[in-house]
Design a protein around this motif. Sequence first.
Motif, PDB file in Angstrom:
ATOM      1  N   ASN A   4       0.845  -1.180   0.000  1.00  0.00           N
ATOM      2  CA  ASN A   4       0.000   0.000   0.000  1.00  0.00           C
ATOM      3  C   ASN A   4       0.888   1.241   0.000  1.00  0.00           C
ATOM      4  O   ASN A   4       1.710   1.414   0.902  1.00  0.00           O
ATOM      5  CB  ASN A   4      -0.901  -0.041   1.248  1.00  0.00           C
ATOM      6  CG  ASN A   4      -1.848   1.115   1.326  1.00  0.00           C
ATOM      7  OD1 ASN A   4      -1.451   2.260   1.225  1.00  0.00           O
ATOM      8  ND2 ASN A   4      -3.123   0.815   1.525  1.00  0.00           N
TER       9      ASN A   4
ATOM     10  N   ALA B 104       0.184   3.549   3.245  1.00  0.00           N
ATOM     11  CA  ALA B 104       0.761   3.019   4.484  1.00  0.00           C
ATOM     12  C   ALA B 104       2.235   2.663   4.328  1.00  0.00           C
ATOM     13  O   ALA B 104       2.973   2.624   5.310  1.00  0.00           O
ATOM     14  CB  ALA B 104      -0.020   1.770   4.918  1.00  0.00           C
TER      15      ALA B 104
ATOM     16  N   ASN C  21       3.673  -0.296   3.540  1.00  0.00           N
ATOM     17  CA  ASN C  21       3.712  -1.380   4.515  1.00  0.00           C
ATOM     18  C   ASN C  21       4.517  -2.596   4.068  1.00  0.00           C
ATOM     19  O   ASN C  21       4.241  -3.708   4.523  1.00  0.00           O
ATOM     20  CB  ASN C  21       2.275  -1.811   4.841  1.00  0.00           C
ATOM     21  CG  ASN C  21       1.503  -2.236   3.593  1.00  0.00           C
ATOM     22  OD1 ASN C  21       1.981  -2.092   2.468  1.00  0.00           O
ATOM     23  ND2 ASN C  21       0.301  -2.738   3.796  1.00  0.00           N
TER      24      ASN C  21
ATOM     25  N   LYS D 239       2.027  12.500  12.268  1.00  0.00           N
ATOM     26  CA  LYS D 239       2.004  11.151  11.700  1.00  0.00           C
ATOM     27  C   LYS D 239       2.544  11.107  10.274  1.00  0.00           C
ATOM     28  O   LYS D 239       2.913  10.046   9.782  1.00  0.00           O
ATOM     29  CB  LYS D 239       0.584  10.581  11.737  1.00  0.00           C
ATOM     30  CG  LYS D 239      -0.408  11.287  10.830  1.00  0.00           C
ATOM     31  CD  LYS D 239      -1.782  10.624  10.921  1.00  0.00           C
ATOM     32  CE  LYS D 239      -2.789  11.305   9.998  1.00  0.00           C
ATOM     33  NZ  LYS D 239      -4.125  10.648  10.069  1.00  0.00           N
TER      34      LYS D 239
ATOM     35  N   SER E 225       6.989   9.715   6.930  1.00  0.00           N
ATOM     36  CA  SER E 225       6.227   8.540   6.500  1.00  0.00           C
ATOM     37  C   SER E 225       6.744   8.089   5.131  1.00  0.00           C
ATOM     38  O   SER E 225       7.469   8.813   4.445  1.00  0.00           O
ATOM     39  CB  SER E 225       4.740   8.874   6.405  1.00  0.00           C
ATOM     40  OG  SER E 225       4.500   9.755   5.309  1.00  0.00           O
TER      41      SER E 225
END
Length: 384
Positions: free
Chosen positions: A121, A124, A126, A168, A172
């Motif tokens: 993803n 995310a 991930n 957040k 990232s």
Amino acid sequence: MTKRPLTISRIGELAEVIPSIFRAIGIDDTSTEPSRSGHFEFPQARRACVVLVDGLGYHQLAQRLGHAPTIRSIGLGDPIVTVVPSTTVAGISAFGTGCLPGRTHMAGYALRVPQTNDIFNLIAWNHPQVDPVAWQPVPSFFERCEAGDLRRVDDGKPISLVKIQPKKYVNSGLTNAALRGGQTVVAQDLSQRVDAALAQLRGGADIVYLYWGDLDSTGHKHGWQSESWTAQLEHFDAELRRLRRMLPAQTLLIVTADHGMIDAREAINIAQYRELKADVDVVAGESRAVHLYSACPDEVAQHYRDVLEDRAWIYTADEAISCGLFGEVTPQLRQVIGDVLVFAREDYVVVDSRVQSPSAMSLIGVHGSLTPAEMEIPLLVDLR
């Protein structure tokens, strides 16, 4: 017909916003890449504040303009276009680099890791084996500013490009792919982000970038035609009014988006059709822009055309590339996109209950496809 040659306009698009801001505030961009030439003729200014509202499509905004007096006072104007697919990772990357997904490889919400059957993803980020900088190799504008590559024409001084982000998002995977480098100021809710943007502009920043994502998340959950979506638009418009009123003199204010949205009405579940499962190794992407990985793409494409008929545009990867959907492409792009691409039409979605959660399949507001409601976005321009 379920497939047609689609020509995406390369004039007036999201990837050209920041290069055009550079030109407006007197920054020398020595890049020779056409995708960074800058198309928009913005008013000349000393500094700029650019606001990107996730999911604020032109058509949705036009239909709810009565709830946005600040935007009305600026003037909605004509739409510009985002990139294909019309999804956040692709749009934010084009905005942050000036390049289309064919070069950034940010070509879908979820894609297959090359040489595997793993899906990862891109929101995310991930998958531990996928490095954001290796996946997306184009230097971002923030990175180039930090390196001193971009300077003012009048005095040769390097410029500062500041991004306002919630905690957040700092470092990232998506930020490191699309917006890496430069200075980051952490601020949480919209009011705090507006305060932070104003402080940075008053403190000497040349360009401040402010992102707001709650409109998109509200649309996913409730639909863009919901009262909740309209309330979020009203909230944003009120904070935009405050930002606009308090900007320092000679500040160029730009407001745009990464994509629009439609409200889904009917789902086609791949898992329920033998023909749609045949010869498909991996299903990725999202419900309006599905990536199918297969060793026999022509056969799979025909299966989907036979079943979906006029409910989707269907391309093999080679057809999509030859139509210019992703812009100029690299060899890596061909490795990461699906061998067959399914772009839903009207208010359909294409889901797969074998790999998607019930919550993912139940989203009301969706995007990713080629319709004007998803592709066309606003570009608001104001000089304070």
